[in-house]
Design a protein around this motif. Structure first.
Motif, PDB file in Angstrom:
ATOM      1  N   GLU B 134       0.826  -1.202   0.000  1.00 51.75           N
ATOM      2  CA  GLU B 134       0.000   0.000   0.000  1.00 51.75           C
ATOM      3  C   GLU B 134       0.859   1.250   0.000  1.00 51.75           C
ATOM      4  O   GLU B 134       0.560   2.223  -0.675  1.00 51.75           O
ATOM      5  N   ASP B 137       2.062   1.929  -3.325  1.00 53.51           N
ATOM      6  CA  ASP B 137       1.085   1.871  -4.392  1.00 53.51           C
ATOM      7  C   ASP B 137       0.829   3.234  -5.015  1.00 53.51           C
ATOM      8  O   ASP B 137       0.648   4.241  -4.325  1.00 53.51           O
ATOM      9  N   PHE B 138       0.804   3.253  -6.324  1.00 50.93           N
ATOM     10  CA  PHE B 138       0.652   4.498  -7.059  1.00 50.93           C
ATOM     11  C   PHE B 138      -0.687   5.174  -6.774  1.00 50.93           C
ATOM     12  O   PHE B 138      -0.764   6.355  -6.431  1.00 50.93           O
ATOM     13  N   VAL B 139      -1.771   4.385  -6.883  1.00 52.46           N
ATOM     14  CA  VAL B 139      -3.098   4.977  -6.717  1.00 52.46           C
ATOM     15  C   VAL B 139      -3.319   5.450  -5.281  1.00 52.46           C
ATOM     16  O   VAL B 139      -3.898   6.505  -5.034  1.00 52.46           O
ATOM     17  N   LEU B 142      -1.728   8.639  -4.893  1.00 57.67           N
ATOM     18  CA  LEU B 142      -2.523   9.650  -5.590  1.00 57.67           C
ATOM     19  C   LEU B 142      -3.712  10.079  -4.740  1.00 57.67           C
ATOM     20  O   LEU B 142      -4.008  11.254  -4.570  1.00 57.67           O
ATOM     21  N   MET B 143      -4.386   9.060  -4.167  1.00 61.09           N
ATOM     22  CA  MET B 143      -5.557   9.345  -3.351  1.00 61.09           C
ATOM     23  C   MET B 143      -5.169  10.165  -2.137  1.00 61.09           C
ATOM     24  O   MET B 143      -5.870  11.090  -1.744  1.00 61.09           O
TER      25      MET B 143
END
Lengths: 322, 300
Positions: B134, B137-139, B142-143
């Protein structure tokens, strides 16, 4: 006459106010609970919905939660590249062995610290806490070297055995209550046994039970809620552990290692080694990772679903008290 | 048969024999798999270590590795300060939240069992390799970034709050950071909630009933009964949270220690860092015990 009416009115008023208060409290509580649950469940839901999205949906701004083109393609790819059946079986076997051993050893040690008075008890308890506060990274490499050239610290002849790549490092540390987070488990079991009435064993001793009999047939059945907590924690942490498994097992035969490599491997298969296009970029990597994570967590969620009744019950009865 | 007889001799004997017998596995394991590597690690930190085919070789370099970590390598100091700061910021929030959540979950309402199942979920899904993935993790990154803009630390609000001058700037920054951190706080409170909940349930109902008869309000019985009765658990949770925050695998300093071991200056420096870090953790815990044990109330 007038007075009675006023009194009645006051009484009604109080009742109504009480009712409103109760309503308000339960509404506020519901809002809080739903809000917190949302935050907790959000990452799981995101991962789950993400893992069924086609690549087109991934880059479509209008798709947020519900995929427009549902696909199980990612699962197929990730399953294949994680070698899921094999890695799952390996992880399951090791984790089961380790958590059963830790369950046994931590219970026994916790009982010893909770019930008997002997010299050095407080020292041993302090040592248990010490194992908990030392970052595992500090002893990783000496531990590795000791298992790589295992000669029981000079007691065995020769340069020793190579135990790396076998279950032995896990078995030896687990059976002696020195595995991952075992200090915490010993602590929990100690508190648990301390909360049980002493009269139980006394009665057993008077009826002629020995030490082990008293422990196994009288104390253990009463401690089942505690055992459930320990087993669940130990299973979850061992399942997710990548530090010790990489150190002692190497290779990629276990789920955590397979998970770390899976996105890369899938992309290599698709591109055939060429540089990934934009459609296979960061978001796609993240999607593959999410799919892999779902596959890793799913067995734990199933286990939790089965055990949650005992787990929640055990919270009620555990008395993990200072 | 003989053995059995010996165990049954006297009550005091039973205590001694039983105690040593039951804790023996731990003592053996502690010496072999903890103390020995621990001492070895301190020795390594004073040496330069190189692996050979038959084992490893040590070259004594005194405190070079320590000097190097503190003075030459700037990463260590920076990561150290950041890790400790983060812990100091998160600790009160985690404690407050888990206490609050435990009180909430201890009340009687419909769907309580389901709420409990959900509240402990992070213990299952937010550990080990999943936590690590996590972090990278890219997203998720971003979030996180979009959340920061989306949530209360939005610049307009920050400027507005600072202009009102009701609160000192440092406090505003703290509050805003805390708000941004809510998901992290909630997800790392599972065990603490469990401990508090168990504690709340161990307070006998009769104590509250007696207080009610004497005319105490709910507010008073919270401050005079619940809080003192649960104070040992507050200490337990402080210690658990500090240890968990400082030794979990996604912690910046722990990552630095791990990376240093396999790259760059090698294992000696890594163990030197780890030794200093451990000493710092021990000092922090010592201070916490000293300060808080004065306020802890024990029933017995």
């Amino acid at each position: 006459m007038k007075r009675a009416i006023v009194l009645d009115f006051v009484k009604d008023n109080v009742l109504v106010r009480e009712k409103i208060k109760k309503w308000l409290i339960s509404i506020i509580r519901a809002v809080l609970l739903i809000g917190i649950s949302y935050i907790i469940l959000l990452p799981l839901i995101t991962k789950f919905s993400n893992s069924f999205m086609s690549v087109r949906d991934l880059y479509d701004q209008t798709v947020k939660w519900i995929p427009r083109n549902i696909t199980t393609e990612h699962y197929r790819l990730v399953w294949k590249h994680m070698k899921y059946p094999v890695t799952f079986f390996n992880t399951f076997l090791l984790t089961t062995v380790v958590s059963l051993l830790q369950l046994f050893s931590c219970t026994v040690i916790g009982y010893g610290l909770a019930r008997f008075d002997f010299r050095g008890k407080n020292l041993i308890f302090a040592l248990v806490i010490l194992t908990l506060i030392v970052p595992p990274q500090m002893i990783l490499i000496p531990l590795y070297l000791n298992f790589r050239f295992f000669d029981l610290y000079g007691l065995l002849p020769g340069t020793g055995f190579n135990l790396i790549g076998t279950y032995w490092p896990f078995i030896l540390t687990s059976i002696t209550g020195n595995g991952l987070k075992n200090g915490l488990f010993i602590y929990i079991m100690r508190q648990f046994f301390k909360g049980m009435p002493r009269e139980l064993e006394e009665a057993g001793y008077i009826d002629g039970a020995g030490l082990f009999r008293a422990f196994f047939s009288i104390m253990l059945p009463g401690a089942i809620p505690g055992l459930v907590i320990i087993f669940l924690f130990s299973f979850v942490w061992q399942w997710n552990d990548y530090i010790f498994i990489t150190l002692f097992m190497g290779g990629g035969a276990f789920l955590p290692q397979a998970l770390e490599l899976v996105a890369n491997n899938v992309i290599i298969e698709i591109t055939g080694g060429a540089a990934p296009t934009e459609m296979q970029g960061d978001q796609y990597t993240s999607l593959l990772n999410n799919t892999g994570m779902i596959l890793v967590i799913a067995p734990l969620l199933i286990l939790y679903a089965f055990m949650q009744r005992y787990f929640i019950e055990s919270v009620e009865r555990s008395g993990i008290v200072g | 048969m003989k053995l059995n007889k010996r165990f049954r001799v006297t009550v005091e004997n039973r205590g001694k024999i039983g105690g040593y017998l039951f804790t023996l596995p731990f003592v053996v394991g502690f010496i072999l798999f903890f103390l020995y590597p621990f001492v070895q690690s301190i020795i390594f930190s004073l040496n330069k270590l190189s692996l050979t085919t038959e084992g490893y070789e040590l070259e004594f370099v005194r405190f070079d590795n320590y000097y190097y970590s503190i003075f030459t390598n700037t990463e260590f100091n920076q990561a150290f300060v950041e890790t400790i700061t983060e812990m100091v910021i998160d600790l009160p929030l985690i404690l407050a939240f888990s206490f609050f959540a435990a009180i909430l979950l201890n009340q009687k309402f419909k769907g309580r069992a389901l709420a409990r199942v959900i509240f402990f979920l992070p213990v299952i899904y937010s550990a080990g390799v999943v936590l690590k993935m996590e972090q990278n993790d890219f997203v998720t990154q971003l979030m996180k970034e979009s959340n920061i803009n989306f949530m209360f630390s939005g610049e307009a609000l920050q400027v507005l709050l600072k202009q009102t001058k009701f609160l000192p700037d440092a406090m505003i920054t703290y509050v805003l950071k805390a708000v941004d951190n809510i998901p992290v706080i909630i997800r790392s409170s599972g065990i603490q909630i469990l401990v508090f909940l168990a504690g709340l349930q161990s307070i006998p109902v009769s104590v509250y009933e007696a207080a009610e008869v004497e005319g105490a309000s709910g507010w008073e019985s919270f401050w005079l009964i619940t809080l003192p009765m649960i104070s040992p658990l507050i200490l337990t949770n402080i210690v658990y949270t500090v240890v968990d925050k400082l030794t979990r695998a996604d912690n910046e300093l722990v990552l630095l220690i791990k990376d240093t071991a396999f790259t760059g200056r090698g294992y000696g420096v890594s163990t030197a860092m780890a030794t200093m870090y451990f000493a710092a953790i021990a000092v922090i815990l010592g201070i916490i015990f000293k300060v808080f044990s004065r306020y802890v109330f024990y029933r017995e």
